[in-house]
Design a protein around this motif. Structure first.
Motif, PDB file in Angstrom:
ATOM      1  N   LEU A  37     -13.709 -20.786  -2.504  1.00  0.00           N
ATOM      2  CA  LEU A  37     -15.383 -20.783  -2.575  1.00  0.00           C
ATOM      3  C   LEU A  37     -16.072 -21.684  -3.481  1.00  0.00           C
ATOM      4  O   LEU A  37     -17.032 -22.353  -3.325  1.00  0.00           O
ATOM      5  CB  LEU A  37     -15.859 -19.335  -2.568  1.00  0.00           C
ATOM      6  N   GLN A  38     -15.543 -21.758  -4.805  1.00  0.00           N
ATOM      7  CA  GLN A  38     -15.978 -22.776  -5.718  1.00  0.00           C
ATOM      8  C   GLN A  38     -15.836 -24.033  -5.362  1.00  0.00           C
ATOM      9  O   GLN A  38     -16.856 -24.826  -5.493  1.00  0.00           O
ATOM     10  CB  GLN A  38     -15.171 -22.700  -7.166  1.00  0.00           C
ATOM     11  N   ARG A  39     -14.635 -24.613  -4.664  1.00  0.00           N
ATOM     12  CA  ARG A  39     -14.625 -26.070  -4.301  1.00  0.00           C
ATOM     13  C   ARG A  39     -15.613 -26.294  -2.977  1.00  0.00           C
ATOM     14  O   ARG A  39     -16.202 -27.180  -2.928  1.00  0.00           O
ATOM     15  CB  ARG A  39     -13.296 -26.180  -4.007  1.00  0.00           C
ATOM     16  N   TYR A  40     -15.876 -25.353  -2.268  1.00  0.00           N
ATOM     17  CA  TYR A  40     -16.676 -25.323  -0.835  1.00  0.00           C
ATOM     18  C   TYR A  40     -18.019 -25.640  -1.709  1.00  0.00           C
ATOM     19  O   TYR A  40     -18.743 -26.596  -1.129  1.00  0.00           O
ATOM     20  CB  TYR A  40     -16.504 -24.077  -0.238  1.00  0.00           C
ATOM     21  N   ALA A  41     -18.419 -24.647  -2.715  1.00  0.00           N
ATOM     22  CA  ALA A  41     -19.724 -24.928  -3.093  1.00  0.00           C
ATOM     23  C   ALA A  41     -20.168 -26.082  -3.674  1.00  0.00           C
ATOM     24  O   ALA A  41     -21.392 -26.695  -3.886  1.00  0.00           O
ATOM     25  CB  ALA A  41     -19.973 -23.635  -4.095  1.00  0.00           C
ATOM     26  N   MET A  94      -0.238 -25.940  -0.415  1.00  0.00           N
ATOM     27  CA  MET A  94      -0.818 -25.784  -1.637  1.00  0.00           C
ATOM     28  C   MET A  94      -1.491 -24.303  -1.581  1.00  0.00           C
ATOM     29  O   MET A  94      -2.408 -24.114  -0.780  1.00  0.00           O
ATOM     30  CB  MET A  94      -1.905 -26.799  -2.266  1.00  0.00           C
ATOM     31  N   ARG A  95      -1.080 -23.297  -2.473  1.00  0.00           N
ATOM     32  CA  ARG A  95      -1.498 -21.993  -2.582  1.00  0.00           C
ATOM     33  C   ARG A  95      -2.748 -22.059  -3.248  1.00  0.00           C
ATOM     34  O   ARG A  95      -2.756 -22.606  -4.459  1.00  0.00           O
ATOM     35  CB  ARG A  95      -0.722 -21.081  -3.041  1.00  0.00           C
ATOM     36  N   ILE A  96      -3.941 -21.487  -2.911  1.00  0.00           N
ATOM     37  CA  ILE A  96      -5.009 -21.476  -3.667  1.00  0.00           C
ATOM     38  C   ILE A  96      -5.722 -20.008  -3.380  1.00  0.00           C
ATOM     39  O   ILE A  96      -5.462 -19.146  -2.683  1.00  0.00           O
ATOM     40  CB  ILE A  96      -6.230 -22.276  -3.383  1.00  0.00           C
ATOM     41  N   THR A  97      -6.549 -19.591  -4.626  1.00  0.00           N
ATOM     42  CA  THR A  97      -7.347 -18.038  -4.499  1.00  0.00           C
ATOM     43  C   THR A  97      -8.309 -18.280  -3.665  1.00  0.00           C
ATOM     44  O   THR A  97      -9.069 -19.421  -3.358  1.00  0.00           O
ATOM     45  CB  THR A  97      -7.490 -17.856  -5.708  1.00  0.00           C
ATOM     46  N   VAL A  98      -9.015 -17.354  -3.057  1.00  0.00           N
ATOM     47  CA  VAL A  98     -10.309 -17.312  -2.350  1.00  0.00           C
ATOM     48  C   VAL A  98     -11.467 -17.787  -3.331  1.00  0.00           C
ATOM     49  O   VAL A  98     -12.447 -18.622  -2.886  1.00  0.00           O
ATOM     50  CB  VAL A  98     -10.569 -15.998  -1.579  1.00  0.00           C
ATOM     51  N   GLU A  99     -11.418 -17.317  -4.509  1.00  0.00           N
ATOM     52  CA  GLU A  99     -12.350 -17.539  -5.651  1.00  0.00           C
ATOM     53  C   GLU A  99     -12.238 -19.264  -5.822  1.00  0.00           C
ATOM     54  O   GLU A  99     -13.419 -19.881  -5.863  1.00  0.00           O
ATOM     55  CB  GLU A  99     -12.074 -16.940  -6.841  1.00  0.00           C
ATOM     56  N   GLU A 100     -10.988 -19.825  -5.885  1.00  0.00           N
ATOM     57  CA  GLU A 100     -11.079 -21.250  -5.742  1.00  0.00           C
ATOM     58  C   GLU A 100     -11.831 -22.005  -4.743  1.00  0.00           C
ATOM     59  O   GLU A 100     -12.437 -23.053  -4.579  1.00  0.00           O
ATOM     60  CB  GLU A 100      -9.679 -21.661  -6.272  1.00  0.00           C
TER      61      GLU A 100
END
Length: 65
Positions: free
Chosen positions: A9-13, A1-7
């Motif tokens: 970081l949001q999911r990690y947060a 699954m390809r994700i962006t770094v922004e996604e």
């Protein structure tokens, strides 16, 4: 699954730590806390990381570069 770094970081947060099997590349991350993240079997491609906290992270079978 390809994700962006922004996604990522949001999911990690939001409390997610299991990112096994992701694809992410062409990004820069610096001065972030990703302790306990699971990036096993991931393709991190051309990624630049500076001062990232990876304490307890899992990179088993990941590809970088």
């Amino acid at each position: 699954m390809r994700i962006t770094v922004e996604e990522l970081l949001q999911r990690y947060a939001a409390g997610e730590r299991d990112f096994a099997g992701i694809q992410i590349d062409g990004v820069e991350m610096s001065e972030v806390n990703l302790s306990g993240i699971d990036l096993s079997d991931s393709d991190l491609g051309e990624i630049y990381m500076k001062d990232v906290n990876f304490t307890g992270a899992n990179f088993r079978s990941s590809r970088i570069g």
